[in-house]
Design a protein around this motif. Structure first.
Motif, PDB file in Angstrom:
ATOM      1  N   GLY A 183      98.067 -21.711 -56.248  1.00 59.73           N
ATOM      2  CA  GLY A 183      98.620 -22.651 -56.696  1.00 59.73           C
ATOM      3  C   GLY A 183      97.649 -23.308 -57.942  1.00 59.73           C
ATOM      4  O   GLY A 183      98.219 -23.901 -59.021  1.00 59.73           O
ATOM      5  N   HIS A 184      96.539 -23.495 -57.602  1.00 61.59           N
ATOM      6  CA  HIS A 184      95.457 -24.032 -58.696  1.00 61.59           C
ATOM      7  C   HIS A 184      95.219 -23.165 -59.615  1.00 61.59           C
ATOM      8  O   HIS A 184      95.074 -23.609 -60.671  1.00 61.59           O
ATOM      9  CB  HIS A 184      94.324 -24.248 -57.923  1.00 61.59           C
ATOM     10  N   LEU A 185      95.134 -21.846 -59.281  1.00 63.46           N
ATOM     11  CA  LEU A 185      94.862 -20.813 -60.384  1.00 63.46           C
ATOM     12  C   LEU A 185      96.154 -20.862 -61.277  1.00 63.46           C
ATOM     13  O   LEU A 185      95.962 -20.757 -62.622  1.00 63.46           O
ATOM     14  CB  LEU A 185      95.077 -19.415 -59.827  1.00 63.46           C
TER      15      LEU A 185
ATOM     16  N   ASP B 258      91.144 -32.292 -59.388  1.00 67.26           N
ATOM     17  CA  ASP B 258      90.529 -32.497 -58.062  1.00 67.26           C
ATOM     18  C   ASP B 258      89.514 -31.464 -57.554  1.00 67.26           C
ATOM     19  O   ASP B 258      89.451 -30.445 -58.418  1.00 67.26           O
ATOM     20  CB  ASP B 258      91.889 -32.674 -56.928  1.00 67.26           C
ATOM     21  N   GLN B 259      88.730 -31.967 -56.433  1.00 64.15           N
ATOM     22  CA  GLN B 259      87.618 -31.019 -55.809  1.00 64.15           C
ATOM     23  C   GLN B 259      88.015 -29.626 -55.741  1.00 64.15           C
ATOM     24  O   GLN B 259      87.015 -28.999 -56.232  1.00 64.15           O
ATOM     25  CB  GLN B 259      87.331 -31.667 -54.520  1.00 64.15           C
ATOM     26  N   PRO B 260      89.025 -29.141 -55.138  1.00 60.28           N
ATOM     27  CA  PRO B 260      89.253 -27.699 -55.014  1.00 60.28           C
ATOM     28  C   PRO B 260      89.121 -27.039 -56.348  1.00 60.28           C
ATOM     29  O   PRO B 260      88.700 -25.983 -56.456  1.00 60.28           O
ATOM     30  CB  PRO B 260      90.445 -27.620 -54.307  1.00 60.28           C
ATOM     31  N   VAL B 261      90.081 -27.565 -57.423  1.00 61.01           N
ATOM     32  CA  VAL B 261      90.015 -26.960 -58.673  1.00 61.01           C
ATOM     33  C   VAL B 261      88.717 -26.960 -59.345  1.00 61.01           C
ATOM     34  O   VAL B 261      88.193 -25.965 -59.844  1.00 61.01           O
ATOM     35  CB  VAL B 261      90.852 -27.706 -59.528  1.00 61.01           C
ATOM     36  N   GLN B 262      87.933 -27.743 -59.059  1.00 63.75           N
ATOM     37  CA  GLN B 262      86.421 -27.875 -59.452  1.00 63.75           C
ATOM     38  C   GLN B 262      85.687 -26.870 -58.964  1.00 63.75           C
ATOM     39  O   GLN B 262      84.771 -26.017 -59.701  1.00 63.75           O
ATOM     40  CB  GLN B 262      85.955 -29.118 -59.380  1.00 63.75           C
ATOM     41  N   LYS B 263      85.925 -26.605 -57.618  1.00 66.47           N
ATOM     42  CA  LYS B 263      85.043 -25.565 -56.856  1.00 66.47           C
ATOM     43  C   LYS B 263      85.469 -24.209 -57.626  1.00 66.47           C
ATOM     44  O   LYS B 263      84.716 -23.352 -57.665  1.00 66.47           O
ATOM     45  CB  LYS B 263      85.478 -25.678 -55.553  1.00 66.47           C
ATOM     46  N   ILE B 264      86.790 -24.138 -57.573  1.00 68.93           N
ATOM     47  CA  ILE B 264      87.348 -22.855 -58.230  1.00 68.93           C
ATOM     48  C   ILE B 264      86.688 -22.449 -59.720  1.00 68.93           C
ATOM     49  O   ILE B 264      86.212 -21.281 -59.938  1.00 68.93           O
ATOM     50  CB  ILE B 264      88.744 -22.638 -58.299  1.00 68.93           C
ATOM     51  N   MET B 265      86.565 -23.563 -60.631  1.00 72.18           N
ATOM     52  CA  MET B 265      86.271 -23.395 -61.867  1.00 72.18           C
ATOM     53  C   MET B 265      84.412 -22.951 -61.721  1.00 72.18           C
ATOM     54  O   MET B 265      84.191 -22.524 -62.564  1.00 72.18           O
ATOM     55  CB  MET B 265      86.211 -24.625 -62.775  1.00 72.18           C
TER      56      MET B 265
ATOM     57  N   ALA C  13      85.201 -20.361 -51.864  1.00 71.90           N
ATOM     58  CA  ALA C  13      85.682 -21.817 -52.010  1.00 71.90           C
ATOM     59  C   ALA C  13      86.098 -22.438 -50.926  1.00 71.90           C
ATOM     60  O   ALA C  13      86.423 -23.556 -50.642  1.00 71.90           O
ATOM     61  CB  ALA C  13      86.769 -21.920 -53.038  1.00 71.90           C
ATOM     62  N   GLN C  14      86.317 -21.623 -49.599  1.00 71.17           N
ATOM     63  CA  GLN C  14      86.705 -22.058 -48.534  1.00 71.17           C
ATOM     64  C   GLN C  14      88.279 -22.589 -48.555  1.00 71.17           C
ATOM     65  O   GLN C  14      88.250 -23.873 -47.777  1.00 71.17           O
ATOM     66  CB  GLN C  14      85.851 -22.970 -47.773  1.00 71.17           C
ATOM     67  N   ILE C  15      88.951 -22.178 -49.238  1.00 74.08           N
ATOM     68  CA  ILE C  15      90.453 -22.642 -49.557  1.00 74.08           C
ATOM     69  C   ILE C  15      91.545 -21.657 -49.242  1.00 74.08           C
ATOM     70  O   ILE C  15      91.105 -20.511 -49.490  1.00 74.08           O
ATOM     71  CB  ILE C  15      90.731 -23.142 -51.039  1.00 74.08           C
ATOM     72  N   SER C  16      92.497 -21.746 -48.752  1.00 76.29           N
ATOM     73  CA  SER C  16      93.398 -20.791 -48.156  1.00 76.29           C
ATOM     74  C   SER C  16      93.936 -20.211 -49.470  1.00 76.29           C
ATOM     75  O   SER C  16      94.014 -20.668 -50.472  1.00 76.29           O
ATOM     76  CB  SER C  16      94.629 -21.503 -47.566  1.00 76.29           C
ATOM     77  N   VAL C  17      94.419 -18.845 -49.292  1.00 78.31           N
ATOM     78  CA  VAL C  17      94.795 -18.145 -50.396  1.00 78.31           C
ATOM     79  C   VAL C  17      95.990 -18.501 -51.106  1.00 78.31           C
ATOM     80  O   VAL C  17      96.138 -18.858 -52.366  1.00 78.31           O
ATOM     81  CB  VAL C  17      95.316 -16.647 -49.992  1.00 78.31           C
ATOM     82  N   ASN C  18      96.974 -19.303 -50.422  1.00 77.39           N
ATOM     83  CA  ASN C  18      98.258 -19.708 -51.012  1.00 77.39           C
ATOM     84  C   ASN C  18      97.681 -21.071 -51.574  1.00 77.39           C
ATOM     85  O   ASN C  18      98.599 -21.366 -52.835  1.00 77.39           O
ATOM     86  CB  ASN C  18      99.030 -20.243 -49.874  1.00 77.39           C
ATOM     87  N   GLU C  19      97.012 -21.710 -51.458  1.00 76.85           N
ATOM     88  CA  GLU C  19      96.414 -23.015 -52.149  1.00 76.85           C
ATOM     89  C   GLU C  19      95.608 -22.740 -53.383  1.00 76.85           C
ATOM     90  O   GLU C  19      95.766 -23.122 -54.564  1.00 76.85           O
ATOM     91  CB  GLU C  19      95.498 -23.973 -51.250  1.00 76.85           C
ATOM     92  N   VAL C  20      94.863 -21.692 -53.178  1.00 74.43           N
ATOM     93  CA  VAL C  20      94.125 -21.070 -54.467  1.00 74.43           C
ATOM     94  C   VAL C  20      95.165 -20.626 -55.422  1.00 74.43           C
ATOM     95  O   VAL C  20      95.071 -20.514 -56.832  1.00 74.43           O
ATOM     96  CB  VAL C  20      93.293 -19.981 -53.998  1.00 74.43           C
TER      97      VAL C  20
END
Length: 366
Positions: free
Chosen positions: A344-346, A309-316, A335-342
């Motif tokens: 999980g994606h990581l 999804d989009q947040p993971v794409q942004k992280i990559m 990425a403008q994503i909360s630490v907790n959400e990051v």
């Protein structure tokens, strides 16, 4: 002559425009050259920009000076590297007080893992000199880049040990690149250009004034993955560099010394305050930095963006842009994503074998 280089250098030369305001102007206008085409009213709406600043920008005086300096730099084979250029040190770019541009000369690359800063007292003891040589020798297997300040004592020992070991070495100077200070190190500095480089944030012709050295130290701290302090008194440049590196979330190491010796006081104090890890050998770097002997670059794996999804794409995308890796907090902010959400994606990306977690909450793309 590159117009963008000329305009960004003109910004650097303009009184009242520091690095932060210059970056802000570029951000608002889209490029350095666009600033000089912008209308006065538009410029005045930018925070911290007043009539005096706009008058200086529109005078043309500093653009002319910039052109003259560009010609001088070209003659002396000095490169001008703005903060948005691909050759600008990626780690340094991530700190708030990074220079708007740097001047460089030589061959070394400033990006990639395993840039090691080595600093210490100018009054190095025999123990300090031997430990510095030993540290550099142990880094040969890692093909590390040795970064220091070309000063007397530990700095020059580190540079010369790197040259002897065949490692790239970078000198960060407190004055212009047209004149080496101290002059007795000129021969070593010239040898460095074959397998290393010089860096400065100061224009050619700038003398190495006393107040330049502390600001120079932030470049050593900012561009390196880790900093090793070999010998230091309880005050001095090495401790300033160590404290800056600590504030930048770099792994700092200090070589312990004899309790009675004044040039061990600084290192021992850093360890006691838990601002530095104790350095007993390269195994400490391997453990705390997640290094592997002989590892030049982590293998690059293909990444199918459509599978996430989009947040993971942004992280990559961010981890692809910053090959040296990013801290968890930096990823969250960029990425403008909360630490907790990051987090999980990581975790998902690490399970999929696409990224690697490093000590100190840092992550790098495989």
């Amino acid at each position: 002559m590159n117009e963008e280089e000329c305009c960004i250098l003109a910004l650097k030369l303009t009184p009242g425009i520091g690095d932060i305001l210059a970056k802000q102007l570029i951000s608002y206008c889209g490029s350095a050259s666009a600033i000089y085409r912008e209308k006065k009213g538009t410029l005045l709406r930018i925070p911290n920009v007043g009539n005096k600043t706009v008058a200086s920008l529109n005078s043309g005086e500093y653009l002319k000076k910039a052109e003259e300096f560009l010609v001088l730099c070209e003659k002396q084979k000095i490169s001008i590297v703005p903060y948005f250029h691909k050759d600008y040190p990626e780690r340094l770019k991530l700190v708030n007080d990074s220079p708007l541009l740097i001047y460089t000369k030589g061959r070394a690359k400033f990006n990639g893992r395993k840039l090691v800063g080595i600093v210490g007292t100018r009054n190095a003891t025999e123990y300090g000199r031997q430990m510095t040589k030993k540290i550099v020798e142990e880094l040969v297997g890692h093909e590390a880049v040795i970064v220091s300040g070309l000063a007397y004592g530990i700095d020059i020992v580190a540079h010369r040990a790197a040259l002897k070991a065949g490692l790239p070495t970078v000198a960060v100077l407190a004055g212009g690149l047209d004149k080496i200070y101290p002059s007795v190190h000129k021969k070593t500095a010239e040898e460095m250009l074959e397998q290393g480089a010089w860096i400065s944030e100061y224009l050619p012709g700038t003398k190495p004034e006393a107040h330049h050295f502390p600001t120079r130290n932030r470049i050593i701290a900012g561009m390196t993955e880790t900093l090793i302090v070999v010998e230091a008194a309880n005050k001095g440049g090495a401790l300033i560099t160590a404290n800056i590196a600590y504030s930048y979330n770099r792994e700092v190491f200090a070589v312990p010394g004899t309790l009675e010796h004044k040039y061990s006081e600084g290192c021992n104090a850093l360890i006691r305050a838990q601002k530095a890890n104790i350095y007993t050998g390269v195994k400490d770097l391997n453990y705390l930095l997640g290094w592997e002997v002989g590892e030049q670059k982590l293998s690059k794996k293909n990444f199918d963006m459509s599978a996430y999804d989009q947040p993971v794409q942004k992280i990559m995308e961010l981890l692809t842009e910053f090959e040296v890796g990013l801290h968890l907090d930096e990823l969250s902010w960029k990425a403008q994503i909360s630490v907790n959400e990051v987090v999980g994606h990581l975790l998902t990306l690490e399970f999929d074998g696409l990224i690697k977690s490093l000590p100190g909450k840092r992550y790098v793309k495989l």
